[in-house]
Design a protein around this motif. Structure first.
Motif, PDB file in Angstrom:
ATOM      1  N   GLY A 324       0.785  -1.179  -0.084  1.00 41.18           N
ATOM      2  CA  GLY A 324      -0.059  -0.085  -0.095  1.00 41.18           C
ATOM      3  C   GLY A 324       1.108   1.251   0.095  1.00 41.18           C
ATOM      4  O   GLY A 324       0.394   2.253  -0.461  1.00 41.18           O
ATOM      5  N   PHE A 325       1.813   1.267   0.581  1.00 41.62           N
ATOM      6  CA  PHE A 325       2.960   2.541   0.555  1.00 41.62           C
ATOM      7  C   PHE A 325       3.244   2.779  -0.687  1.00 41.62           C
ATOM      8  O   PHE A 325       3.467   3.969  -1.028  1.00 41.62           O
ATOM      9  N   PHE A 326       3.438   2.003  -1.580  1.00 43.38           N
ATOM     10  CA  PHE A 326       3.799   2.257  -3.078  1.00 43.38           C
ATOM     11  C   PHE A 326       2.808   2.862  -3.932  1.00 43.38           C
ATOM     12  O   PHE A 326       2.966   3.324  -5.001  1.00 43.38           O
ATOM     13  N   LEU A 327       1.630   2.827  -3.434  1.00 42.91           N
ATOM     14  CA  LEU A 327       0.591   3.513  -3.973  1.00 42.91           C
ATOM     15  C   LEU A 327       0.789   5.137  -4.004  1.00 42.91           C
ATOM     16  O   LEU A 327       0.246   5.980  -4.571  1.00 42.91           O
ATOM     17  N   LEU A 328       1.683   5.549  -3.134  1.00 42.38           N
ATOM     18  CA  LEU A 328       2.105   6.839  -2.759  1.00 42.38           C
ATOM     19  C   LEU A 328       3.173   7.297  -3.973  1.00 42.38           C
ATOM     20  O   LEU A 328       3.543   8.603  -3.917  1.00 42.38           O
ATOM     21  N   SER A 329       3.551   6.133  -4.446  1.00 46.15           N
ATOM     22  CA  SER A 329       4.816   6.444  -5.507  1.00 46.15           C
ATOM     23  C   SER A 329       4.114   7.422  -6.627  1.00 46.15           C
ATOM     24  O   SER A 329       2.812   7.505  -7.050  1.00 46.15           O
ATOM     25  N   GLU A 330       4.969   8.054  -7.582  1.00 51.71           N
ATOM     26  CA  GLU A 330       4.511   8.968  -8.823  1.00 51.71           C
ATOM     27  C   GLU A 330       4.518   7.859  -9.961  1.00 51.71           C
ATOM     28  O   GLU A 330       4.387   8.346 -10.830  1.00 51.71           O
ATOM     29  N   MET A 331       5.005   6.534  -9.781  1.00 47.11           N
ATOM     30  CA  MET A 331       5.515   5.818 -10.893  1.00 47.11           C
ATOM     31  C   MET A 331       4.306   4.727 -11.250  1.00 47.11           C
ATOM     32  O   MET A 331       4.107   4.004 -10.149  1.00 47.11           O
ATOM     33  N   ASP A 332       3.664   4.859 -12.218  1.00 42.93           N
ATOM     34  CA  ASP A 332       2.498   3.829 -12.731  1.00 42.93           C
ATOM     35  C   ASP A 332       2.834   2.518 -12.387  1.00 42.93           C
ATOM     36  O   ASP A 332       2.232   1.705 -11.951  1.00 42.93           O
ATOM     37  N   PHE A 333       4.200   2.118 -12.524  1.00 42.31           N
ATOM     38  CA  PHE A 333       4.498   0.795 -12.778  1.00 42.31           C
ATOM     39  C   PHE A 333       4.426   0.344 -11.170  1.00 42.31           C
ATOM     40  O   PHE A 333       3.783  -0.959 -10.870  1.00 42.31           O
ATOM     41  N   LEU A 334       4.961   0.943 -10.264  1.00 39.40           N
ATOM     42  CA  LEU A 334       4.780   0.585  -8.761  1.00 39.40           C
ATOM     43  C   LEU A 334       3.423   0.668  -8.378  1.00 39.40           C
ATOM     44  O   LEU A 334       3.069  -0.298  -7.594  1.00 39.40           O
ATOM     45  N   ARG A 335       2.601   1.430  -8.720  1.00 39.39           N
ATOM     46  CA  ARG A 335       1.293   1.518  -8.340  1.00 39.39           C
ATOM     47  C   ARG A 335       0.331   0.378  -9.011  1.00 39.39           C
ATOM     48  O   ARG A 335      -0.395  -0.358  -8.376  1.00 39.39           O
ATOM     49  N   GLN A 336       0.848   0.105 -10.280  1.00 38.05           N
ATOM     50  CA  GLN A 336      -0.042  -0.984 -10.911  1.00 38.05           C
ATOM     51  C   GLN A 336       0.356  -2.418 -10.292  1.00 38.05           C
ATOM     52  O   GLN A 336      -0.729  -3.274  -9.813  1.00 38.05           O
ATOM     53  N   VAL A 337       1.678  -2.710 -10.032  1.00 41.02           N
ATOM     54  CA  VAL A 337       1.979  -3.991  -9.503  1.00 41.02           C
ATOM     55  C   VAL A 337       1.591  -3.980  -8.015  1.00 41.02           C
ATOM     56  O   VAL A 337       0.992  -5.168  -7.524  1.00 41.02           O
ATOM     57  N   ALA A 338       1.510  -2.700  -7.308  1.00 44.05           N
ATOM     58  CA  ALA A 338       0.987  -2.799  -6.151  1.00 44.05           C
ATOM     59  C   ALA A 338      -0.509  -3.203  -6.066  1.00 44.05           C
ATOM     60  O   ALA A 338      -0.855  -4.004  -5.058  1.00 44.05           O
ATOM     61  N   VAL A 339      -1.316  -2.538  -6.776  1.00 43.16           N
ATOM     62  CA  VAL A 339      -2.483  -3.140  -7.078  1.00 43.16           C
ATOM     63  C   VAL A 339      -2.824  -4.416  -7.267  1.00 43.16           C
ATOM     64  O   VAL A 339      -3.767  -5.169  -6.782  1.00 43.16           O
ATOM     65  N   ILE A 340      -2.182  -4.930  -8.218  1.00 42.64           N
ATOM     66  CA  ILE A 340      -2.247  -6.164  -8.717  1.00 42.64           C
ATOM     67  C   ILE A 340      -2.012  -7.236  -7.587  1.00 42.64           C
ATOM     68  O   ILE A 340      -2.570  -8.211  -7.229  1.00 42.64           O
ATOM     69  N   SER A 341      -0.930  -6.872  -6.829  1.00 45.25           N
ATOM     70  CA  SER A 341      -0.573  -7.800  -5.888  1.00 45.25           C
ATOM     71  C   SER A 341      -1.417  -7.698  -4.672  1.00 45.25           C
ATOM     72  O   SER A 341      -2.000  -8.643  -4.105  1.00 45.25           O
ATOM     73  N   ILE A 342      -1.956  -6.676  -4.172  1.00 48.03           N
ATOM     74  CA  ILE A 342      -2.835  -6.293  -3.020  1.00 48.03           C
ATOM     75  C   ILE A 342      -4.134  -7.101  -3.191  1.00 48.03           C
ATOM     76  O   ILE A 342      -4.509  -8.035  -2.556  1.00 48.03           O
ATOM     77  N   PHE A 343      -4.805  -6.889  -4.439  1.00 50.90           N
ATOM     78  CA  PHE A 343      -5.971  -7.458  -4.585  1.00 50.90           C
ATOM     79  C   PHE A 343      -5.832  -8.814  -5.204  1.00 50.90           C
ATOM     80  O   PHE A 343      -6.698  -9.838  -4.823  1.00 50.90           O
TER      81      PHE A 343
END
Length: 728
Positions: A324-343
């Motif tokens: 969830g902390f990586f959702l704070l990143s400006e990088m779409d790649f980090l946010r995308q993998v974070a969302v995929i991993s969390i859910f």
């Protein structure tokens, strides 16, 4: 309860499949990140420029009939024949005069007049206006574009290379073009060309993107299938029953959960995020592996899962919180993998606790004796190592410290996206061949020009850069058109040297009054500004303004092999221009995102420690978090020794693995499960994850390779130290 679970997971599966079927997958690496503040003010211009550039396709062939042989449904526009309106071209004969010819006239008008006079009686010379004795229309930039000249018979641009004639066409692909069809059509026309001893080349960024997408899809499918097969064999070996294949429902459902939510959140996901998400196949089985490890040699009942829900929730909260902390990143790649991993993990938790017990009800898994013997041997070995733990840990600490002291300073911490993708050798050869024939290479960097007089501003910039050898060549509006100021200078020059013009043509018996009318028709022609030029060109095919003119008073200027230094930037800044070096900008963003991710990970470690402290107490929580941190540091040391770059992907791999490592230490502390069964569960969970992630090490894309290697290594070390922790 069973029927409700089946109905719920059935309906949600259908909905998620619908979302995924309507999702968009991106392949452009520049789309992975969001722009920073320094470039944000030019973002709209950059997006328009990229849309125009990326959709363009250049086609080169020794057989002009092959230029239009591809399926026309791929193209929004395809320019093969240049059906110029010569009336319009005649109106533009001064405005579109080739800049090099313009310079020749200003430098030595008498020589140009004499040369024109000598060519006057040439019957084979193109002459669009009989009154224009200087024949300026024949020097139009439209008739000769860089190395290409217009064939007046076929109306197709051509060039000659090594004695062979090559014809050129330019196309604009549709926004929703089929990338598979594009590659198939290029391959089909190439076969036709080969069969007739001709050459056919199609070059454009979308060709590389389509090839990258096809390679990524193929790679993802192959790695996914191999991963499933190996994990299936491992699970059968561990549980000695084909009923264990029912665990594939977890893989399928969790994968759909992560991907579908990512599409809902972002609208589109990147191909790299998709490939990496496939590697979660092993990760999502951790819950099931731990539970089934405890249920070995027992008949499974749905109620047996209840006592594990709390420990699963703890692992889910800590791991998801870390992502969830990586959702704070400006990088779409980090946010995308974070969302995929969390859910994906949420989906795995739900199906493991709510459906899997019903699917496996009444089944008793009995591990093979050889597996039990292997685990017992492993336990004995770990216990022996535990006796010498201090010396062993000290050796590893010294190794890590020495590596950090001697190897880490030699590492280039700056990312370079040129290392992250692999272009097939055949495409590289074609690009090289195309560049040699067209003499048009490396026009990938450009400047954004904002000016009320774009052509003069471009001329000022390019003149200064060429004079100081800071660029080899350029492409822009000023390569095709003269500014109103330059047109006025040209007409003044013709007027001032009128007598020289008359003397040059008089020798060929032309009356002076005809010569006066000819020079007067040129000097009195209206000077055209950019708006007037655009108005005349709006109905012509292959309008060069479409590429370079982005908005009113805004254009882009491409540079060939620029030398980027302080003087280069000074020249641009003095002319209100902003330089865009896309690969360097994205590499810079990747480096910043990596640094940002490392900082966020420390927050995640702190979050994990607080949660573990609340659940297990301070004294137990401290070594649990220490295991994860030390595993990450030791992994970095080993990667340095192996020569693996510490890029954004390898660092993010370590971050992901350390998040999973938290699950291992939590499972290791689950006292309700006997020690043997904790070994069994952690070992199987680790092996399933390592199998799926280590396969990424075979990827041809370095970004995915480094991610897979770093995750596998760190996961192994986390599991190893968790097992060592159990043996305490």
């Amino acid at each position: 309860m069973k029927k409700i679970s089946v109905l719920f997971f059935g309906i949600t599966t259908i909905l998620m499949l619908y979302v995924i079927a309507n999702g968009t997958i991106k392949t452009d690496i520049f789309s992975l990140i969001a722009p920073n503040q320094s470039i944000l003010q030019h973002q709209e211009t950059i997006q328009i420029a990229q849309q125009r550039i990326t959709k363009k396709l250049a086609i080169l062939s020794t057989d002009p009939t092959l230029l239009s042989a591809m399926n026309p449904t791929l193209f929004q526009e395809l320019f093969v024949q240049r059906d110029f309106d010569f009336t319009i071209l005649n109106q533009l004969k001064i405005a579109s005069l080739n800049p090099s010819v313009y310079a020749d006239i200003l430098q030595n008008p008498a020589h140009f007049f004499q040369q024109s006079a000598e060519q006057f009686l040439n019957p084979f010379l193109l002459r669009l206006d009989s009154k224009d004795l200087l024949n300026l229309s024949s020097y139009s930039s439209f008739l000769k574009q860089n190395q290409f000249t217009l064939d007046l018979e076929s109306k197709i641009l051509f060039t000659t290379f090594n004695g062979v004639k090559y014809y050129l066409a330019n196309g604009v692909l549709k926004d929703n073009y089929d990338s598979t069809m594009l590659l198939n059509e290029i391959a089909r026309v190439k076969q036709i060309a080969d069969s007739t001893q001709h050459i056919f080349l199609a070059v454009g960024s979308e060709v590389f993107a389509s090839e990258s997408k096809a390679q990524g899809n193929h790679e993802g499918i192959i790695l996914g299938i191999i991963s499933i097969i190996l994990i299936t064999l491992l699970m059968y070996f561990a549980f000695h029953s084909w009923h264990i294949l029912k665990l594939l429902f977890i893989v399928f459902y969790s994968f759909l959960s992560g991907i579908s939510v990512a599409f809902l959140v972002f609208g589109e996901i990147h191909i790299i995020s998709l490939i990496i998400s496939i590697s979660l196949i092993g990760l999502v089985l951790d819950f099931a592996m731990h539970w089934l490890g405890d249920m070995s040699n027992q008949t499974i009942q749905p109620k047996d899962i209840v006592k594990f829900i709390k420990i699963f929730l703890v692992g889910l909260v800590i791991t998801s919180g870390g992502y969830g902390f990586f959702l704070l990143s400006e990088m779409d790649f980090l946010r995308q993998v974070a969302v995929i991993s969390i859910f994906g993990l949420i989906g795995a938790f739900l199906i493991t606790t709510c459906l899997l017990p019903f699917l496996l009800q009444g089944i008793a898994f009995q591990p093979k004796p050889i597996l039990q013997k292997l685990i017992s041997t492993l336990m004995a070995g770990v216990k022996k190592l535990r006796i010498h733990q201090k010396a062993f840990i000290l050796i590893l600490c010294v190794f890590t410290l020495c590596t950090f002291v001697f190897l880490l300073p030699k590492q280039n911490f700056t990312d370079d996206i040129k290392h992250y993708s692999t272009i097939p050798e055949s495409l590289l050869q074609e690009m090289y061949q195309f560049s040699n024939i067209t003499q048009n290479q490396n026009f990938s960097d450009f400047a954004i020009i904002k000016s009320n007089n774009l052509i003069d501003t471009e001329r000022s910039i390019t003149h200064a850069l060429l004079k100081e050898n800071l660029i080899q060549d350029y492409e822009g509006i000023s390569k095709f058109f003269l500014s109103t100021h330059e047109q006025d200078i040209l007409k003044d020059t013709l007027q001032k040297h009128r007598d020289s013009f008359i003397d040059s043509f008089k020798a060929f018996g032309i009356k002076e009054e005809i010569l006066l009318r000819s020079i007067q028709s040129l000097t009195q022609q209206e000077s055209l500004d950019l708006n007037a030029i655009r108005s005349l060109l709006q109905y012509l095919p292959s309008n060069p303004l479409d590429t370079f003119l982005i908005q009113e008073n805004t254009s882009i200027l491409f540079f060939k092999n620029p030398i980027i230094n302080a003087r280069f930037h000074t020249i641009l800044e003095n002319n209100n221009a902003y330089f865009i070096q896309q690969s360097a900008e994205v590499s810079k963003y990747f480096t910043e995102a990596k640094e940002n991710a490392i900082v966020l990970k420390f927050y995640a470690f702190a979050f994990a420690w607080i949660v573990l402290w609340l659940l297990f107490g301070f004294r137990r929580a401290l070594p649990m978090v220490a295991i994860i941190i030390f595993s990450s540091l030791l992994s970095i040391a080993i990667l340095l020794v192996l020569g693996v770059e510490l890029n954004i992907f390898s660092i993010f791999g370590l971050i992901l693995a350390s998040s999973v490592g938290v699950d291992y230490v939590i499972f290791a502390n689950n006292a309700i499960v006997p020690t043997f069964k904790r070994f069994f569960g952690i070992l199987l969970a680790n092996l399933t994850s390592i199998i799926s992630f280590s396969l990424l090490g075979f990827s041809q894309t370095y970004a995915i390779f480094s991610f897979g290697i770093s995750v596998s290594l760190c996961m192994f070390l986390c599991a190893f130290f968790a097992l060592l922790f159990i043996a305490k």
